[in-house]
Design a protein around this motif. Structure first.
Motif, PDB file in Angstrom:
ATOM      1  N   MET A   1      -6.152  10.663  -1.218  1.00  0.00           N
ATOM      2  CA  MET A   1      -6.924   9.427  -1.348  1.00  0.00           C
ATOM      3  C   MET A   1      -6.175   8.409  -2.205  1.00  0.00           C
ATOM      4  N   GLN A   2      -5.557   8.868  -3.291  1.00  0.00           N
ATOM      5  CA  GLN A   2      -4.756   7.962  -4.120  1.00  0.00           C
ATOM      6  C   GLN A   2      -3.647   7.318  -3.305  1.00  0.00           C
ATOM      7  N   TRP A   3      -2.971   8.137  -2.521  1.00  0.00           N
ATOM      8  CA  TRP A   3      -1.866   7.648  -1.693  1.00  0.00           C
ATOM      9  C   TRP A   3      -2.374   6.626  -0.676  1.00  0.00           C
ATOM     10  N   MET A   4      -3.487   6.926  -0.024  1.00  0.00           N
ATOM     11  CA  MET A   4      -4.078   5.988   0.938  1.00  0.00           C
ATOM     12  C   MET A   4      -4.436   4.663   0.276  1.00  0.00           C
ATOM     13  N   LYS A   5      -5.080   4.755  -0.877  1.00  0.00           N
ATOM     14  CA  LYS A   5      -5.535   3.547  -1.558  1.00  0.00           C
ATOM     15  C   LYS A   5      -4.355   2.655  -1.936  1.00  0.00           C
ATOM     16  N   ILE A   6      -3.270   3.257  -2.411  1.00  0.00           N
ATOM     17  CA  ILE A   6      -2.081   2.483  -2.766  1.00  0.00           C
ATOM     18  C   ILE A   6      -1.503   1.800  -1.529  1.00  0.00           C
ATOM     19  N   VAL A   7      -1.406   2.551  -0.421  1.00  0.00           N
ATOM     20  CA  VAL A   7      -0.850   1.993   0.820  1.00  0.00           C
ATOM     21  C   VAL A   7      -1.734   0.869   1.343  1.00  0.00           C
ATOM     22  N   PHE A   8      -3.059   1.084   1.379  1.00  0.00           N
ATOM     23  CA  PHE A   8      -3.968   0.059   1.891  1.00  0.00           C
ATOM     24  C   PHE A   8      -3.971  -1.173   1.001  1.00  0.00           C
ATOM     25  N   ALA A   9      -3.889  -0.972  -0.322  1.00  0.00           N
ATOM     26  CA  ALA A   9      -3.882  -2.106  -1.250  1.00  0.00           C
ATOM     27  C   ALA A   9      -2.656  -2.976  -1.020  1.00  0.00           C
ATOM     28  N   GLU A  10      -1.496  -2.334  -0.796  1.00  0.00           N
ATOM     29  CA  GLU A  10      -0.283  -3.100  -0.501  1.00  0.00           C
ATOM     30  C   GLU A  10      -0.475  -3.933   0.759  1.00  0.00           C
ATOM     31  N   TRP A  11      -1.113  -3.348   1.751  1.00  0.00           N
ATOM     32  CA  TRP A  11      -1.296  -4.039   3.031  1.00  0.00           C
ATOM     33  C   TRP A  11      -2.264  -5.213   2.883  1.00  0.00           C
ATOM     34  N   TYR A  12      -3.407  -4.972   2.224  1.00  0.00           N
ATOM     35  CA  TYR A  12      -4.431  -6.015   2.122  1.00  0.00           C
ATOM     36  C   TYR A  12      -4.075  -7.089   1.100  1.00  0.00           C
ATOM     37  N   SER A  13      -3.086  -6.826   0.251  1.00  0.00           N
ATOM     38  CA  SER A  13      -2.696  -7.843  -0.728  1.00  0.00           C
ATOM     39  C   SER A  13      -1.933  -8.987  -0.095  1.00  0.00           C
ATOM     40  N   GLY A  14      -1.701  -8.889   1.215  1.00  0.00           N
ATOM     41  CA  GLY A  14      -1.029  -9.983   1.925  1.00  0.00           C
ATOM     42  C   GLY A  14       0.419  -9.704   2.226  1.00  0.00           C
ATOM     43  N   GLN A  15       0.955  -8.583   1.718  1.00  0.00           N
ATOM     44  CA  GLN A  15       2.365  -8.298   1.938  1.00  0.00           C
ATOM     45  C   GLN A  15       2.614  -7.668   3.304  1.00  0.00           C
ATOM     46  N   GLN A  16       1.550  -7.131   3.917  1.00  0.00           N
ATOM     47  CA  GLN A  16       1.637  -6.563   5.263  1.00  0.00           C
ATOM     48  C   GLN A  16       2.813  -5.599   5.398  1.00  0.00           C
ATOM     49  N   ARG A  17       3.031  -4.813   4.366  1.00  0.00           N
ATOM     50  CA  ARG A  17       4.112  -3.833   4.415  1.00  0.00           C
ATOM     51  C   ARG A  17       3.590  -2.509   3.864  1.00  0.00           C
ATOM     52  N   ARG A  18       4.350  -1.483   4.118  1.00  0.00           N
ATOM     53  CA  ARG A  18       3.930  -0.139   3.717  1.00  0.00           C
ATOM     54  C   ARG A  18       4.871   0.402   2.654  1.00  0.00           C
ATOM     55  N   ILE A  19       4.330   0.800   1.531  1.00  0.00           N
ATOM     56  CA  ILE A  19       5.139   1.359   0.454  1.00  0.00           C
ATOM     57  C   ILE A  19       5.571   2.773   0.832  1.00  0.00           C
ATOM     58  N   ASP A  20       6.771   3.127   0.464  1.00  0.00           N
ATOM     59  CA  ASP A  20       7.309   4.443   0.802  1.00  0.00           C
ATOM     60  C   ASP A  20       6.983   5.433  -0.307  1.00  0.00           C
ATOM     61  N   MET A  21       6.797   6.714   0.064  1.00  0.00           N
ATOM     62  CA  MET A  21       6.482   7.739  -0.914  1.00  0.00           C
ATOM     63  C   MET A  21       7.592   7.884  -1.954  1.00  0.00           C
ATOM     64  N   ASP A  22       8.832   7.686  -1.544  1.00  0.00           N
ATOM     65  CA  ASP A  22       9.948   7.819  -2.483  1.00  0.00           C
ATOM     66  C   ASP A  22       9.874   6.800  -3.608  1.00  0.00           C
ATOM     67  N   ALA A  23       9.162   5.698  -3.378  1.00  0.00           N
ATOM     68  CA  ALA A  23       9.017   4.702  -4.439  1.00  0.00           C
ATOM     69  C   ALA A  23       8.044   5.179  -5.508  1.00  0.00           C
ATOM     70  N   LEU A  24       7.219   6.159  -5.190  1.00  0.00           N
ATOM     71  CA  LEU A  24       6.241   6.682  -6.138  1.00  0.00           C
ATOM     72  C   LEU A  24       6.712   7.997  -6.762  1.00  0.00           C
ATOM     73  N   ILE A  25       7.269   8.871  -5.950  1.00  0.00           N
ATOM     74  CA  ILE A  25       7.829  10.147  -6.433  1.00  0.00           C
ATOM     75  C   ILE A  25       9.271  10.187  -5.966  1.00  0.00           C
ATOM     76  N   ASP A  26      10.183   9.778  -6.830  1.00  0.00           N
ATOM     77  CA  ASP A  26      11.586   9.619  -6.435  1.00  0.00           C
ATOM     78  C   ASP A  26      12.420  10.861  -6.721  1.00  0.00           C
ATOM     79  N   ILE A  27      11.769  12.017  -6.774  1.00  0.00           N
ATOM     80  CA  ILE A  27      12.466  13.272  -7.036  1.00  0.00           C
ATOM     81  C   ILE A  27      12.698  13.968  -5.701  1.00  0.00           C
ATOM     82  N   PRO A  28      13.928  14.327  -5.370  1.00  0.00           N
ATOM     83  CA  PRO A  28      14.187  15.037  -4.110  1.00  0.00           C
ATOM     84  C   PRO A  28      13.360  16.320  -4.027  1.00  0.00           C
ATOM     85  N   GLY A  29      12.891  16.631  -2.823  1.00  0.00           N
ATOM     86  CA  GLY A  29      12.022  17.785  -2.651  1.00  0.00           C
ATOM     87  C   GLY A  29      12.636  19.081  -3.126  1.00  0.00           C
ATOM     88  N   ALA A  30      13.955  19.240  -2.927  1.00  0.00           N
ATOM     89  CA  ALA A  30      14.622  20.475  -3.320  1.00  0.00           C
ATOM     90  C   ALA A  30      14.675  20.646  -4.831  1.00  0.00           C
TER      91      ALA A  30
END
Length: 895
Positions: free
Chosen positions: A501-530
């Motif tokens: 839900m947190q992830w959805m809310k962040i993505v939707f907020a970016e979209w509705y703020s007028g930027q019409q773009r989607r934030i990438d997960m790496d911008a929030l958790i920039d640690i490689p999975g391995a």
């Protein structure tokens, strides 16, 4: 072209389609919609009158009903005093015009009705008739006596077919004449019967037409009580139930003349939901799905449906509650209860209820829980056609005493299993032991060690077990030693839903703020999975989610969900923000289930209309009534009715939850790993609905070889319920049945843990007296004295780190005092209250004996008083060291 895999989130249960594929609506449905939604219907259905003019809300409703209206259903389903007698009067005075049906109405040759058990889809009595059939059907014998009132419901996918139904509280009249017929009527005549039943005033005379269709064989039965135990796994998010239908099931039924019919009394209908000599799971109708699937789990959910009559509040439960929420919208005022399992230590509290219309009433939490459990039992009785009198309800090991006490008081009409009651961990462990017995994969007398991680909807527990199986001459001997090792009352499936839900809310907020773009997960958790696991080891879990938590706080300014902050604002603002939270939560939970159901879905998106796709790995979620309130820079809330054009994928979701899951596994297993004890366990079992996520297995591989992990996700074909969810229920059922038939002779030992808490009380001189000492197995009881007139006394619970955990004020014991001799006290409490201590009690003195509970998850208080040389003892009261299932509440309006 590959087949599109799609489903509808928040599908409206009242939506209908005509044979031409046009949507149909009822007035009740339209009145629950916003003006914008009504205009949107006119636009989608090309209703020119609704689009061209500037119609108000009522005119829009009339326009839609004119062109896309659906007849409102008037079924006699709820009991009204005197209603049956009024129908008898109508039957004798106005139901005179019998019409020939010429064989156009076809009914089943054999129908069996059970007193007090609802009739429905599982019974599958289908009526074939033409259009215009009234929905109320009268059951009448050859003497013209009314014996019952039934309903028929049209089958959407099969025009001309109707399902025969009746509610559970209906009574059928038993008469000497047992040749029965069904009286069918036209719709307008059926509506007349409806108004006659519910109206206290006489209706105008009418000439009612009816069609009389005799039933070749109709039997009214009184459901027989059974000694079969109905097992219930009462969960934080979902509840399951089931029973083993063996020799005791239906054995009290009266024999019939024909041997085949006697065998047929309960198993005569060929249904996959009722099989002899097998474990049968109770199935519940998912009315939120257009296809009305039957699932083996029921959401632990309750909603206030009708509070107009404060003395007769109507609650709905499980899927019915979900459908009610969807029908009224997530910003409705209707009261909804989630996480009811957390009420165990405060179930007598009174809750204020409000329905969607704004009517209010009051009910205790105990009454709400009783209604939910009664619904579970009634559904089981409908499926199995018997009366259950004996229930086994699983509970967390630390709260087993409280749960058994609560359900025993709450459900006095049932025998609640206490002597052979298994906690959730023991149930799962026995299920593993039973598998070994069935498969013969054990060595006689050899000791095995098992470790079980149970991740449910709200909590995660770790239990260990040492067991051995001995092949005796007449039964299997089981020597089982269990120990509760660790637990986290703040981590479960809801935590994973919240992260999504947190992830959805962040993505939707970016979209509705007028930027019409989607934030990438790496911008929030920039640690490689391995490297993520090592990062958690070195820097801790908070460091992983710092960036995400900061962006979530920023998203709150655009899509507010913390509705507690709006309690001092206007009602409209509060409901909008509250609606935001529950709308996003519902979508996040649905997405979680789809991604981790093993359906091959790798991507997911939302859409407000049906959409075709050539890709089989994407889930297109149609949302009929998308509605989010987005904050403008000046603080005003604007409405958004279109979902953002964004796609979520499984890789991002795994990256999102990976650190959380590793942290809980590390918390449980790191100590075992460091001291080498982990290699002693031959079985490491994952169970609980949340453990279906592959990240759990990946995290476990950091500590143990993958081949040692028992991680099965067996599901029936097309089933949405994983085997992991049913492990606890199945283990309890198998244990109870095996002991009942004498297959096993178990010796269960719950190894007593050291108490991590101290209990103290102050004397009259304000000196603190330690009654139970932390981490010491020796001092587990003590006492403190007060004058006889004392009405309350305070006890303090301290953690082993010296912090104060709870203040318990004990009062209200005086009314339960009863005269006794010491021998009676000794029989009840043994060494906890010795005779020297009672002999030293003076006249006018009350001594409060405090001792640890049997499993040491809390402490007991027993007051003993002396008055005029007579001893008196009051009822024992239990207090938990940890007084709640979880200190983390996702539905408190602060998330």
């Amino acid at each position: 072209m590959s087949k599109m895999y799609s489903y509808r989130l928040h599908n409206h249960p009242l939506e209908r389609q005509s044979s031409k594929g046009q949507a149909r609506f009822t007035r009740d449905e339209l009145e629950e919609m916003t003006t914008f939604e009504l205009r949107n219907i006119c636009y989608k259905e090309r209703l020119v009158e609704g689009i061209a003019g500037t119609l108000d809300r009522e005119e829009l409703i009339r326009t839609i009903l004119k062109f896309r209206g659906m007849q409102h259903t008037l079924r006699i389903e709820h009991y009204r005093k005197g209603g049956f007698e009024r129908i008898v009067s109508v039957l004798g005075r106005y139901l005179n015009a019998q019409k020939p049906d010429h064989g156009s109405i076809r009914v089943p040759a054999r129908i069996v009705l059970y007193q007090g058990i609802r009739l429905g889809l599982l019974d599958n009595y289908v009526i074939e008739a033409g259009p215009g059939l009234g929905e109320n059907v009268l059951l009448v014998n050859d003497n013209g006596e009314l014996c019952g009132i039934l309903n028929v419901k049209g089958q959407e996918d099969e025009p001309g077919k109707y399902l025969l139904t009746a509610p559970s509280h209906w009574e059928y009249r038993m008469t000497a004449n047992q040749n029965y017929s069904l009286y069918f009527t036209r719709r307008q005549d059926s509506d007349y019967l409806y108004h006659a039943y519910y109206s206290d005033r006489p209706l105008i005379p009418a000439n009612l037409h009816y069609y009389r269709v005799p039933v070749a064989e109709l039997e009214i039965r009184i459901p027989e009580p059974t000694d079969t135990v109905l097992a219930i796994d009462f969960g934080t998010s979902n509840t399951t139930a089931g029973a083993y239908l063996g020799s005791g099931y239906g054995q009290a039924l009266q024999p019939e003349e024909h041997g085949l019919r006697n065998q047929d009394r309960l198993f005569g209908q060929n249904t996959p939901y009722r099989k002899r000599d097998e474990i049968n799971y109770v199935v519940f109708p998912n009315v939120t799905d257009k296809q009305e699937q039957w699932l083996e789990l029921l959401p632990t959910l309750a909603a206030a449906a009708d509070c107009a009559d404060a003395d007769n509040v109507r609650m709905v439960y499980g899927y019915d509650a979900l459908a009610y929420i969807q029908r009224n919208g997530h910003n409705s005022r209707a009261t909804v209860f989630r996480g009811m399992k957390r009420w165990v230590n405060d179930y007598e509290r009174t809750e204020e209820l409000m329905d969607a219309a704004g009517n209010t009433a009051y009910l205790s939490r105990g009454d709400i829980l009783k209604g939910y459990m009664s619904y579970v039992v009634e559904t089981a009785e409908q499926q199995f056609k018997c009366r259950f009198t004996h229930l086994h309800i699983s509970s967390p090991v630390k709260l087993k005493t409280q749960f058994l006490d609560m359900f025993t008081r709450m459900l006095p009409e049932y025998k609640i299993e206490t002597e052979d009651a298994l906690d959730e961990g023991m149930s799962v462990l026995y299920n593993t032991i039973a598998d070994q017995i069935d498969k013969g994969t054990y060595v006689d007398g050899e000791e095995y060690q098992a470790l079980v991680i149970d991740c449910g909807g709200g909590t995660t527990d770790l239990s260990s077990c040492r067991f051995s199986i001995h092949e005796g001459r007449i039964s299997y001997g089981l020597d089982i030693h269990t120990s509760y090792e660790n637990g986290d009352t703040n981590f479960g499936g809801n935590n994973i839903t919240y992260r999504i839900m947190q992830w959805m809310k962040i993505v939707f907020a970016e979209w509705y703020s007028g930027q019409q773009r989607r934030i990438d997960m790496d911008a929030l958790i920039d640690i490689p999975g391995a490297e993520l696991f090592r990062y958690v080891d070195e820097y801790g879990i908070r460091a992983v989610y710092e960036g995400m938590e900061a962006r979530y706080l920023e998203a709150e300014k655009i899509i507010p969900t913390k509705y507690r902050d709006y309690e001092q604002r206007s009602r409209d603002e509060y409901q909008r923000v509250r609606g935001n939270f529950y709308f996003l939560w519902a979508m996040a939970d649905q997405m979680k289930q789809e991604f981790f159901r093993k359906t091959g879905i790798l991507r997911s998106r939302f859409h407000d209309d049906s959409e075709m796709t050539m890709d089989s790995d994407i889930k297109i979620t149609r949302v009929d009534r998308w509605f989010l309130s987005v904050a403008e820079p000046d603080g005003r809330l604007r409405n958004e009715y279109r979902p953002p054009d964004v796609v979520f994928n499984i890789r991002e979701i795994n990256q999102l939850i990976k650190a959380d899951i590793y942290e809980i596994v590390r918390k449980f297993l790191d100590e075992f790993y460091q001291d080498g004890r982990l290699q002693d366990f031959s079985i490491i079992k994952l169970t609980g609905q949340s453990c279906r996520i592959d990240v759990f297995r990946e995290a476990l591989k950091e500590f143990v070889p993958g081949r040692s992990i028992e991680f099965r996700q067996k599901t029936k074909e097309n089933s949405q319920v994983p085997d992991l969810k049913l492990a606890c229920l199945r283990g309890a059922i198998r244990y109870l049945n095996a002991k009942k038939i004498g297959m096993i002779k178990p010796v269960l030992t719950n190894e007593t843990p050291a108490i991590p808490y101290s209990v103290t009380a102050y004397t009259h001189t304000r000196q603190e007296m330690t009654l139970i000492r932390s981490l010491e197995r020796g001092q587990t009881f003590g006492n403190v004295s007060r004058p006889q007139h004392t009405t309350e006394i305070e006890f303090l619970v301290w953690a082993d780190d010296g912090s104060l955990r709870h203040r318990y004020v004990y009062k209200g014991w005086a009314d339960s005092f009863r005269p006794v001799v010491y021998e009676e006290i000794e029989e009840m409490y043994g060494a906890y209250i010795i005779q020297d201590e009672t002999d030293s009690i003076s006249n006018g003195e009350t001594k409060f004996f405090v001792f640890a509970g049997e499993q040491r998850w809390g402490f007991n208080i027993v007051p003993v008083m002396r008055d005029n040389e007579q001893l008196y003892v009051a009822d024992r009261q239990f207090f938990a060291f940890e007084n709640d299932l979880s200190e983390l509440d996702f539905f408190d309006g602060t998330k």
